[in-house]
Scaffold this motif. Structure first.
Motif, PDB file in Angstrom:
ATOM      1  N   ALA A  61       0.826  -1.205   0.000  1.00 34.89           N
ATOM      2  CA  ALA A  61       0.000   0.000   0.000  1.00 34.89           C
ATOM      3  C   ALA A  61       0.860   1.254   0.000  1.00 34.89           C
ATOM      4  O   ALA A  61       1.887   1.327   0.679  1.00 34.89           O
ATOM      5  CB  ALA A  61      -0.927   0.011   1.203  1.00 34.89           C
TER       6      ALA A  61
ATOM      7  N   THR B 291      -3.077   4.044   3.183  1.00 32.76           N
ATOM      8  CA  THR B 291      -4.210   3.260   3.653  1.00 32.76           C
ATOM      9  C   THR B 291      -4.901   3.999   4.786  1.00 32.76           C
ATOM     10  O   THR B 291      -4.239   4.494   5.709  1.00 32.76           O
ATOM     11  CB  THR B 291      -3.765   1.870   4.146  1.00 32.76           C
ATOM     12  OG1 THR B 291      -3.116   1.179   3.080  1.00 32.76           O
ATOM     13  CG2 THR B 291      -4.963   1.057   4.606  1.00 32.76           C
TER      14      THR B 291
ATOM     15  N   THR C  21      -7.620   2.139   0.383  1.00 33.90           N
ATOM     16  CA  THR C  21      -6.192   1.961   0.138  1.00 33.90           C
ATOM     17  C   THR C  21      -5.844   2.304  -1.293  1.00 33.90           C
ATOM     18  O   THR C  21      -6.662   2.161  -2.210  1.00 33.90           O
ATOM     19  CB  THR C  21      -5.768   0.509   0.445  1.00 33.90           C
ATOM     20  OG1 THR C  21      -4.384   0.359   0.174  1.00 33.90           O
ATOM     21  CG2 THR C  21      -6.546  -0.477  -0.413  1.00 33.90           C
TER      22      THR C  21
END
Length: 439
Positions: A119, A122, A147
């Motif tokens: 990610a 997020t 995300t």
């Protein structure tokens, strides 16, 4: 014996009264009583067993693709995760209360933290502010993850592209303790439609290292890109070929070809603002537009050169020679006029020899004019011959290019690896900070 029996009955009766009186003073514990008792324990730390491993069962996942940035190669998603874990300290015995479940505030107990390995950003939001706790200490809860992950898709055949993006949902791991997610196969796709990209499917994948991730399959809708990029480029090349039918005289062909080159640069700006310029799988459309621009410029230069050849034999600009030629032509015209006047005067005086000389000069001048006209026609014919050669040359080039383009698009040239963030050689045992935001 009778007295002893009566005394035993009396003691039994008294003890039953005492037991009944004691129970009457204790009020039954309802759901709120059970909840308040567990809140007062302040169980903010994770339940820890002997091997310091916390197991969280992810019962279901609902996935939704919000957007896909083709320029930055980033995918934004919304993921709802329903999960369960067991905390024995939150349980109670059946003799204590007859209720099988209670509701506790989510901020009063420990809640597992979801980590996305790939990610960029997020945000974790609680689906509800309460959690459900069962008698055996099993806690049920749901979170929503917004995300953004980096996803490199093979755009070589853009806009006819299909690809996949991984979303690595995991727990965390330190040297001796860890949080393990056991993700079920119950993964559903909420919405797959979008402006340009569409999500076709989402599946849970477990690799050889027992690491789980969601594999999101994406496909692009080629209609918009085909209408705005590919079709206009083909029509511009077709218009350039048709422009060979225009004559050299007047400069209409040159101005038309310059207009085509200028208009084609607009499509280049649109393409550069929409697609990534570099990367391991740069779109073939960049090379296609470059080829089209080179062909248009070559056609424009060829038309300008042929226009020059239709007037002069040399490509070199020589203004002085043209002026001298113009002066000589004007001098010949003046001499011819003077000779015409002399011939008329001589004719009036009756000199036959002078009249024949004047007529001979007129004939010579007309023959020179005829030679000049024939020379001009020869130059124009030669220029048109070269023009036909250029027309055939560009047609052959376009046919060969179309064949090569079809062969290249049918070949799997470029490949991408979206799981390179799991590089074991650079992986550390210590826990590192992931990007997250709690409300």
């Amino acid at each position: 014996m009778v007295l002893q029996h009566r005394i035993s009955l009396l003691l039994l009766f008294c003890s039953s009264l005492v037991f009944a009186g004691g129970n009457s003073t204790e009020a039954p514990c309802d759901r709120r009583c059970l909840a308040n008792a567990r809140v007062q324990k302040e169980l903010f730390s994770a339940p820890q067993n002997d091997n310091c491993t916390i197991v969280v069962n992810v019962t279901s996942i609902q996935y939704e693709t919000l957007s896909f940035d083709t320029k930055a190669m980033e995918m934004t998603s919304r993921i709802k995760i329903n999960m369960e874990w067991k905390d024995p300290d939150l349980g109670w015995m059946q003799e204590r209360s007859r209720y099988p479940t209670i509701v506790l505030p989510a901020d009063k107990i420990w809640i597992p933290r979801i980590v996305l390995d790939n990610a960029i950003e997020t945000t974790i939001e609680l689906y509800t502010n309460d959690v459900q706790v069962r008698r055996d200490g099993t806690v049920g809860h749901a979170v929503v993850l917004f995300t953004t992950v980096s996803c490199e898709i093979n755009l070589f055949n853009y806009p006819f592209v299909t690809g996949s993006c991984p979303v690595a949902i995991n727990g965390w791991s330190q040297k001796t303790c860890s949080l393990t997610l056991q993700i079920a196969d119950n993964v559903s796709l909420v919405s797959g439609s979008g402006e340009e990209w569409q999500t076709t499917s989402v599946n849970k994948i477990v690799d050889s290292s027992n690491r789980a991730y969601l594999l999101v399959a994406l496909s692009i809708n080629p209609f918009s890109a085909f209408v705005t990029l590919i079709l206009p480029s083909a029509l511009v090349l077709l218009a350039d070929l048709v422009s060979f039918a225009l004559p050299f005289e007047g400069g209409e062909r040159n101005s038309f070809k310059v207009t085509l080159v200028l208009s084609f640069t607009m499509f280049l700006l649109i393409l550069n603002g929409h697609l990534p310029n570099g990367g391991s799988c740069s779109p073939l459309l960049h090379y296609h537009f470059s080829f089209c621009l080179v062909c248009l410029v070559m056609s424009m230069l060829a038309s300008i050169v042929l226009t020059r050849l239709s007037v002069e034999d040399s490509l070199l600009v020589c203004r002085r020679s043209n002026k001298v030629h113009s002066c000589n032509t004007n001098t010949q015209n003046d001499d011819l006029d003077q000779e015409k006047d002399r011939g008329m005067i001589t004719t009036k005086s009756g000199d036959l020899a002078s009249e024949m000389a004047s007529l001979q000069k007129i004939v010579n001048f007309l023959e020179d004019m005829d030679k000049v006209e024939k020379e001009a026609q020869r130059k124009v014919a030669f220029a048109y011959f070269l023009d036909k050669f250029c027309f055939g040359f560009f047609i052959i080039i376009y046919i060969i290019y179309a064949i090569i383009l079809i062969i290249i698009t049918r070949t799997d040239i470029c490949k991408v690896n979206n799981l390179d963030f799991w590089d074991d050689s650079h992986r550390e045992d210590d826990y590192y900070d992931y990007s997250y935001v709690y409300p």
